[in-house]
Design a protein around this motif. Sequence first.
Motif, PDB file in Angstrom:
ATOM      1  N   PRO A 183      66.293  10.586 -38.998  1.00 40.01           N
ATOM      2  CA  PRO A 183      65.687   9.134 -38.782  1.00 40.01           C
ATOM      3  C   PRO A 183      66.737   8.309 -39.399  1.00 40.01           C
ATOM      4  O   PRO A 183      66.720   6.861 -40.386  1.00 40.01           O
ATOM      5  N   TRP A 184      67.626   7.831 -38.291  1.00 39.55           N
ATOM      6  CA  TRP A 184      68.798   6.973 -38.659  1.00 39.55           C
ATOM      7  C   TRP A 184      68.146   5.394 -38.446  1.00 39.55           C
ATOM      8  O   TRP A 184      69.261   4.308 -39.714  1.00 39.55           O
ATOM      9  N   GLU A 185      67.168   4.645 -37.916  1.00 40.20           N
ATOM     10  CA  GLU A 185      67.183   3.481 -38.215  1.00 40.20           C
ATOM     11  C   GLU A 185      66.969   3.465 -39.726  1.00 40.20           C
ATOM     12  O   GLU A 185      66.898   2.244 -40.761  1.00 40.20           O
ATOM     13  N   ARG A 186      65.651   4.194 -40.149  1.00 42.77           N
ATOM     14  CA  ARG A 186      64.658   3.869 -41.242  1.00 42.77           C
ATOM     15  C   ARG A 186      66.080   4.058 -42.292  1.00 42.77           C
ATOM     16  O   ARG A 186      65.361   3.719 -43.822  1.00 42.77           O
ATOM     17  N   ARG A 187      66.656   5.166 -41.763  1.00 37.58           N
ATOM     18  CA  ARG A 187      67.832   5.323 -43.159  1.00 37.58           C
ATOM     19  C   ARG A 187      69.091   4.796 -43.327  1.00 37.58           C
ATOM     20  O   ARG A 187      69.111   3.620 -44.235  1.00 37.58           O
ATOM     21  N   LEU A 188      69.569   3.985 -42.461  1.00 31.32           N
ATOM     22  CA  LEU A 188      70.183   2.433 -42.384  1.00 31.32           C
ATOM     23  C   LEU A 188      69.492   1.526 -43.629  1.00 31.32           C
ATOM     24  O   LEU A 188      70.510   0.793 -44.141  1.00 31.32           O
ATOM     25  N   VAL A 189      68.635   1.549 -43.164  1.00 32.54           N
ATOM     26  CA  VAL A 189      67.600  -0.201 -43.733  1.00 32.54           C
ATOM     27  C   VAL A 189      67.217   0.362 -45.225  1.00 32.54           C
ATOM     28  O   VAL A 189      67.884  -0.006 -46.574  1.00 32.54           O
ATOM     29  N   GLU A 190      67.082   1.814 -45.620  1.00 28.20           N
ATOM     30  CA  GLU A 190      66.692   2.553 -47.045  1.00 28.20           C
ATOM     31  C   GLU A 190      68.212   2.787 -47.650  1.00 28.20           C
ATOM     32  O   GLU A 190      67.768   2.240 -48.756  1.00 28.20           O
ATOM     33  N   MET A 191      69.086   3.315 -47.330  1.00 23.89           N
ATOM     34  CA  MET A 191      69.957   4.100 -48.161  1.00 23.89           C
ATOM     35  C   MET A 191      71.421   2.886 -48.400  1.00 23.89           C
ATOM     36  O   MET A 191      72.371   3.503 -49.357  1.00 23.89           O
ATOM     37  N   LEU A 192      71.373   1.997 -47.253  1.00 25.33           N
ATOM     38  CA  LEU A 192      72.625   1.123 -47.431  1.00 25.33           C
ATOM     39  C   LEU A 192      72.323  -0.610 -48.967  1.00 25.33           C
ATOM     40  O   LEU A 192      70.841  -0.963 -48.557  1.00 25.33           O
ATOM     41  N   SER A 193      72.644  -0.715 -49.432  1.00 23.84           N
ATOM     42  CA  SER A 193      72.543  -2.459 -50.049  1.00 23.84           C
ATOM     43  C   SER A 193      72.366  -3.204 -49.400  1.00 23.84           C
ATOM     44  O   SER A 193      71.459  -3.911 -49.417  1.00 23.84           O
ATOM     45  N   ILE A 194      73.589  -3.359 -48.077  1.00 28.84           N
ATOM     46  CA  ILE A 194      73.318  -4.425 -47.129  1.00 28.84           C
ATOM     47  C   ILE A 194      72.190  -3.884 -45.688  1.00 28.84           C
ATOM     48  O   ILE A 194      73.550  -2.683 -45.213  1.00 28.84           O
TER      49      ILE A 194
END
Length: 499
Positions: A183-194
């Motif tokens: 789930p890249w779209e969700r992980r890119l939001v959840e796992m990055l500070s920005i």
Amino acid sequence: MYNKSHAQMPMDRSPPFSSSSSDSSQFSSTSSSPAKSMRVVLSIECLKGSSKADEWTGDMLQTGDIVEELRIGNMIVKSPFKNGKSGIQKILHGSFKQKETSIRVRVRRGCADLAELQACIVPGDQFVGRKQYVLRAIDDPNYAVGFIDRTESQCLDLQASRTSRMVSALERTPLQDGYVSYPWERRLVEMLSIPNSSSFYSVLFLPKSSDKASARYNDLEDTLARAHTWINASQASGVPIVFMNIQTESLLTKISGDTASSTVNAGSLSDLSNIANTSLYGFEDYHGVDLGVVRAVRLWFSPLAGEIPIEIRIKDTDTRLGFAISRTPEGFIYISSVIEGADDVPSARSGLSSLYKQASQSARLLVVSRISNQKLLPWMVSATGAIRCFDTVSLSQKLSLHRHTRVPILVHVYLWDRSANNANVGSIRARAMSTSPPTPPSTEAHLKMTARGVEEGEEDSDEEETVASDGQEDITIERDTAGEFSFRLHDFALKNNWV
């Protein structure tokens, strides 16, 4: 479902059996009778190994096991089996047609060792053909076995060779690759500070030209030394960054004549030694040298303690943002000054003034890494030595437009960590950061030496605010070599450097 407890249950008053493996001595006892050893029996053929890698345990069926009994529903068929494999295939076909697919198989190893498998009947399309049926284990659908006619001596020989077959299976069993959805779209939001943006930054150092015609370039060692100098100078000035990695990067270009410091014949490996430390080399073809490879150096760095977002909200009564921006010689944009004693300016309300004061006390610069999620850090050093970075004049104008339109400003700044132990970052990173930060100069000297503020670019006399001391000269603006739209600002003699 099949489980290992089934292997401990006798069937039809049969004697108890053990699921342990047998040694070769156990199989040789029946070979004394030639007639018995030549008898054809129904045997197991392992078609696909278990995903649990336990097909060699005693309670799993193995190639060479002698089938003693089949139980399908209420029907029990015991050895000897009429017509062998073909007769069993008819029974399996009939059961499958009647949707009676659950089957229990009991086999014999050696003289007395028994094992059982609870399985289901499936068509053997991918194994033995469409008209054949095989068995899949209930607890592991990846494990499949079939039936085959063998003599009893052949079965005993296979059982005795279990160890060698295990070694053979080990050698021929490959590791299979596969794909897994993510789930890249969700992980890119959840796992990055920005969200959707990394905190990895890099600067590309092109080899420096050694002549005005840009026909010759310094060697790779010179480019590496300049990259090392840049990261050390940045850290010494108070930019809270940490060295991560350095690598060479090959860039293709067209060259002609003797531009390349060395040429490589594609058919000769000995020529590769000529390019060990060169920054530009060419390849020969039938038409001469026409393709060059430039060896640039990419230096990766990251914030020492991450980035923090600051939202600056604008009020209708705001005439200043309350801070001044400048640029270090290495190309970093930073907050050079904040208005003192004013609590109702945007910089104070957002907490930017407080962060600036803390950074100054720690001999760190409050570096601006992003404006509205756009990265503002330097990204390239040209062949002339100019650093490609962002221009403070245009940035100041953009911030002024934010204030006039009352659009909030999202600013990301580099955090610093007073308790950071450089030794924990790694020996290479610690050596790269070994330059101790300088002693914080006085405010006036700091403004004179390091800050290069920018004008807001407006003519409104009611918004002017003098921050320079008496006797300073006016600011001079001249074209910078770092880019067509970049300016270098000299002499921090500003009458209006606040944004």
